[in-house]
Design a protein around this motif. Structure first.
Motif, PDB file in Angstrom:
ATOM      1  N   ASN A   1     -71.679  61.656  10.977  1.00 48.52           N
ATOM      2  CA  ASN A   1     -72.584  62.260  12.108  1.00 48.52           C
ATOM      3  C   ASN A   1     -72.173  63.583  12.537  1.00 48.52           C
ATOM      4  N   ARG A   2     -71.190  64.305  11.762  1.00 48.27           N
ATOM      5  CA  ARG A   2     -70.529  65.545  11.886  1.00 48.27           C
ATOM      6  C   ARG A   2     -71.062  66.545  10.899  1.00 48.27           C
ATOM      7  N   SER A   3     -71.325  67.871  11.239  1.00 55.76           N
ATOM      8  CA  SER A   3     -71.966  68.682  10.123  1.00 55.76           C
ATOM      9  C   SER A   3     -71.397  70.052  10.845  1.00 55.76           C
ATOM     10  N   THR A   4     -71.744  70.680   9.882  1.00 55.79           N
ATOM     11  CA  THR A   4     -71.430  72.409  10.088  1.00 55.79           C
ATOM     12  C   THR A   4     -72.680  73.072   9.967  1.00 55.79           C
ATOM     13  N   ALA A   5     -73.116  74.328  10.774  1.00 52.87           N
ATOM     14  CA  ALA A   5     -74.284  74.830  10.908  1.00 52.87           C
ATOM     15  C   ALA A   5     -73.978  76.226  10.669  1.00 52.87           C
ATOM     16  N   VAL A   6     -74.742  77.152   9.925  1.00 59.98           N
ATOM     17  CA  VAL A   6     -74.753  78.570   9.560  1.00 59.98           C
ATOM     18  C   VAL A   6     -76.363  78.991   9.626  1.00 59.98           C
ATOM     19  N   LEU A   7     -76.481  80.187  10.318  1.00 65.13           N
ATOM     20  CA  LEU A   7     -77.632  80.711  10.024  1.00 65.13           C
ATOM     21  C   LEU A   7     -77.447  81.949   9.020  1.00 65.13           C
TER      22      LEU A   7
ATOM     23  N   ALA B   1     -77.324  62.644  13.386  1.00 64.27           N
ATOM     24  CA  ALA B   1     -77.432  61.124  13.802  1.00 64.27           C
ATOM     25  C   ALA B   1     -76.268  60.406  13.609  1.00 64.27           C
ATOM     26  N   LEU B   2     -76.494  59.307  14.368  1.00 63.28           N
ATOM     27  CA  LEU B   2     -75.302  58.393  14.410  1.00 63.28           C
ATOM     28  C   LEU B   2     -74.998  57.876  12.975  1.00 63.28           C
ATOM     29  N   ASN B   3     -75.877  57.439  12.295  1.00 65.27           N
ATOM     30  CA  ASN B   3     -75.791  56.708  10.954  1.00 65.27           C
ATOM     31  C   ASN B   3     -75.651  57.738   9.527  1.00 65.27           C
TER      32      ASN B   3
ATOM     33  N   HIS C   1     -74.162  67.266  23.399  1.00 64.16           N
ATOM     34  CA  HIS C   1     -73.716  66.577  24.408  1.00 64.16           C
ATOM     35  C   HIS C   1     -72.201  65.959  24.333  1.00 64.16           C
ATOM     36  N   GLY C   2     -71.660  66.196  23.108  1.00 65.10           N
ATOM     37  CA  GLY C   2     -70.251  65.783  22.690  1.00 65.10           C
ATOM     38  C   GLY C   2     -70.409  64.264  21.753  1.00 65.10           C
ATOM     39  N   GLY C   3     -71.470  64.073  21.338  1.00 64.44           N
ATOM     40  CA  GLY C   3     -71.306  62.937  20.331  1.00 64.44           C
ATOM     41  C   GLY C   3     -72.666  62.819  19.535  1.00 64.44           C
ATOM     42  N   PRO C   4     -72.925  61.755  18.748  1.00 63.13           N
ATOM     43  CA  PRO C   4     -73.866  61.660  17.821  1.00 63.13           C
ATOM     44  C   PRO C   4     -75.360  61.629  18.489  1.00 63.13           C
TER      45      PRO C   4
END
Length: 278
Positions: free
Chosen positions: A113-119, A141-143, A238-241
């Motif tokens: 549920n962790r990602s990296t975003a770039v424009l 998302a959580l899963n 909000h600090g979570g998935p």
């Protein structure tokens, strides 16, 4: 009366020799002895001293045969435009040709549920893509991720989707994006890790998965049916998935709204790294 043989002058051989000498001397032409203006001695053609010139009229040097203009070297093929890192041919092909902005969200793995975003932005369809900002941490998302999203699976949909509307509970930052300011962008309760959800929808950008593009993020129309889920947004972290959305920090959310330009036909490219590399 006959003349005695001894009285005939014996000078005939000398006369014949003189005539032969004159005839030979009169054969020189073109600058040899005996020609008009000649010096009486042979001259050499123009060229290096002591080296006869090439054959030709008047002894002038003959021009080398013409071979025509030199062929121009072949031009190198133009380099292909610089592509967005980490995207495979199938994912790149899904990005509309006219898109000049791509918000790329790359998950760590299919179940993370962790990602990296770039424009990324570009000046036109044939121009290079370039990062418009440094990578930002994000949640999904959580899963994790899925290419076949259904309501309640707690996975974010993999794919390329247009971005056509934004909104929120707070006044927007300076943005060119259509923005729906409404108190209905409210949320309460706790996230999966017990973190408060309040303020998560202060700023949102709707992802055009199973929705009508260009409508408010609050529009609940589901062209694929309600069972295929919907309400997939980019919103304040909000600090979570999340349940299916993508979330980034509030400051990053405001920065994204300021950068997105509807005239650039922006899209979101989202999924786990393995899926996006296909």
């Amino acid at each position: 009366m006959s003349v005695p043989r001894s009285s005939v002058p014996r000078r005939l051989p000398y006369v014949v020799c003189a005539v032969l000498v004159l005839l030979l001397a009169g054969c020189g032409t073109d600058g040899t002895a005996g020609s008009p203006g000649g010096s009486g001695t042979h001259t050499r053609s123009a060229g290096a001293p002591g080296v006869p010139g090439p054959p030709g009229a008047g002894g002038a040097s003959a021009a080398p045969p013409s071979t025509g203009p030199a062929a121009a070297p072949p031009r190198p093929s133009p380099a292909p435009p610089r592509e967005i890192p980490g995207l495979g041919p199938r994912t790149r092909a899904a990005i509309p040709a006219g898109a000049r902005q791509a918000f790329v969200v790359t998950g760590e793995s299919a179940d993370s549920n962790r990602s990296t975003a770039v424009l990324y932005t570009r000046d036109g369809p044939a121009a290079d893509w370039r990062a418009a900002m440094a990578p930002w941490p994000a949640h999904n998302a959580l899963n994790g991720w899925t290419s076949d999203h259904w309501e309640g699976d707690l996975r974010s949909p993999v794919g390329v989707y247009t971005l056509t509307a934004a909104g929120g509970r707070l006044d927007p930052p300076a943005t060119a994006f259509p923005y729906d300011l409404s108190p209905d962008f409210r949320v309460a309760g706790e996230g999966f890790h017990g973190e408060p959800l309040e303020g998560s929808f202060d700023y949102v950008v709707a992802i055009d998965y199973n929705r009508l593009p260009g409508t408010s993020p609050l529009d609940h129309t589901r062209p694929l049916g309600t069972e295929r889920g919907g309400g997939i947004w980019i919103h304040v972290d909000h600090g979570g998935p999340t349940q299916g959305c993508v979330s980034i920090a509030e400051d990053r959310m405001k920065e994204l709204l300021g950068l997105l330009d509807p005239s650039g036909d922006p899209v979101v490219v989202m999924g786990d790294a393995a899926s996006l590399s296909a």
